[in-house]
Write an enzyme that holds these catalytic residues in place. Structure first.
Site: not given
Length: 393
Positions: A66-68
């Site tokens: 995801a936003s990593v």
């Protein structure tokens, strides 16, 4: 302030926390890593990779990031800046002539690469909007659903929606890193997956990190926080899409766990990657130690320096935003023991991480439980355990 970061003390504190949250079924599984001054201080895989199959979590588990994904793709863009192939103040339309969304007053916006990196471009995320909001009406994907459109198609749809505010006027967490990914493709004349591999993951030997799981047998099953009346987190559907509420009045997340095994899914620079905790630690430690071989030292320092001045960051009080992640400016406002200048972000599928350059400290916690592992009490409890200011979990 001096903290006790000895390996024995860290292990005792973090083990106590992990044992408690797993026993109470707040998390299904986790991999937690801590390094200080470049030395491994803690490494543990705990809980389940696949609860229903009884498969234990493993240290080299692969997670939906995801936003990593954002710091990885942001680093790729900055690598191009360091090579002189891209400018922070280049207009996005130089590289993507079709991406020309209009400002609220109807004029075409002058969005720069810097605006994309700092999330000041005037863009939004559909999951923050009300159900059926402008992005949903335009068919814009947030990068985690089962959409079969291409990256360019998604951005063309995005460009039809007026910006939420003029670029540079304020800060809003957004789909900007997906646009940045398309810029990287245009500069390199490569698909984003190949560009990121060439610029970031191959030089650091991040072998498990990409836009699809190379070894699906190590891909952690995705779970969601237990609902009222349930005794444990629920397994997310892997045969289509699942919905994960966020806050009242917001559409929430549409998640397709199967996307991590789909090499044909469009490469979402902001949410579409997979990878292991140890791979991501390699990137954090590289950036903490001045960026070589990926970035010149000055760009690595800029990346970890707040670029957003007095802008308020919703959900992150006491923090500004650098060139790809948040930067701590006021520990009291953030209610954290981290040092001023610490970096932090997370990921919807259940991840948190932070780097405290003053303490030469990097921490990665990848879990397979959304949203507890990203925004639940576990995130604060882990930080407290690392610094030795623990409260009862």
């Amino acid at each position: 302030m001096i903290y006790n970061f000895s390996s024995a003390a860290l292990s005792a504190r973090i083990d106590l926390l992990l044992d408690a949250v797993l026993q109470r079924q707040r998390l299904v599984g986790a991999v937690v890593l801590v390094r200080q001054r470049g030395q491994e201080m803690y490494c543990r895989a705990a809980g389940y990779l696949d609860r229903e199959a009884g498969t234990p979590m493993v240290e080299d588990a692969v997670f939906r990031l995801a936003s990593v994904s954002k710091p990885i793709v942001s680093t790729a863009a900055l690598a191009l800046v360091g090579q002189g192939r891209l400018g922070l103040d280049d207009l996005v339309t130089r590289w993507l002539p079709y991406f020309a969304p209009r400002q609220p007053d109807g004029t075409v916006a002058a969005i720069t690469v810097r605006h994309l990196l700092t999330h000041t471009a005037g863009l939004d995320y559909g999951f923050f909007q009300p159900p059926g909001g402008p992005y949903a009406q335009a068919g814009v994907s947030d990068g985690m659903d089962a959409s079969r459109i291409s990256l360019e198609d998604n951005l063309r749809r995005l460009a039809t929606v007026p910006l939420a505010y003029p670029p540079g006027e304020r800060w809003a967490y957004s789909i900007a890193t997906d646009v940045l990914g398309a810029v990287i493709e245009a500069v390199t004349d490569l698909p984003l997956a190949q560009a990121v591999e060439h610029l970031v993951t191959a030089p650091l030997a991040m072998r498990d990190t990409g836009f699809a799981a190379a070894d699906p047998t190590r891909l952690a099953v995705a779970y969601a926080d237990r609902a009222a009346g349930e005794s444990r987190p629920r397994r997310l559907r892997d045969d289509g899409e699942d919905h994960l509420p966020f806050l009242d009045g917001m559409a929430g997340f549409t998640l397709s766990p199967a996307r991590a095994r789909d090499a044909q899914a469009y490469p979402s620079g902001g949410a579409g990657m997979v990878g292991s905790a140890s791979d991501f630690m390699l990137l954090l430690e590289t950036l903490r130690q001045d960026g070589a071989p990926l970035l010149p030292p000055e760009l690595a320092r800029q990346m970890g320096t707040s670029q957003t001045g007095d802008f308020d960051l919703p959900f992150w009080p006491g923090r500004g935003f650098g060139l790809g992640f948040t930067v701590l400016t006021d520990p009291l406002a953030a209610a954290t023991p981290e040092s001023v200048g610490s970096w932090r972000m997370g990921g919807t599928y259940g991840h948190s991480w932070f780097v405290d350059p003053a303490q030469e400290l990097s921490v990665v916690a990848f879990t397979n439980t959304a949203l507890e592992g990203m925004a639940g009490p576990f995130v604060t409890e882990l930080c407290q355990a690392v610094y030795g200011v623990m409260e009862a979990p």
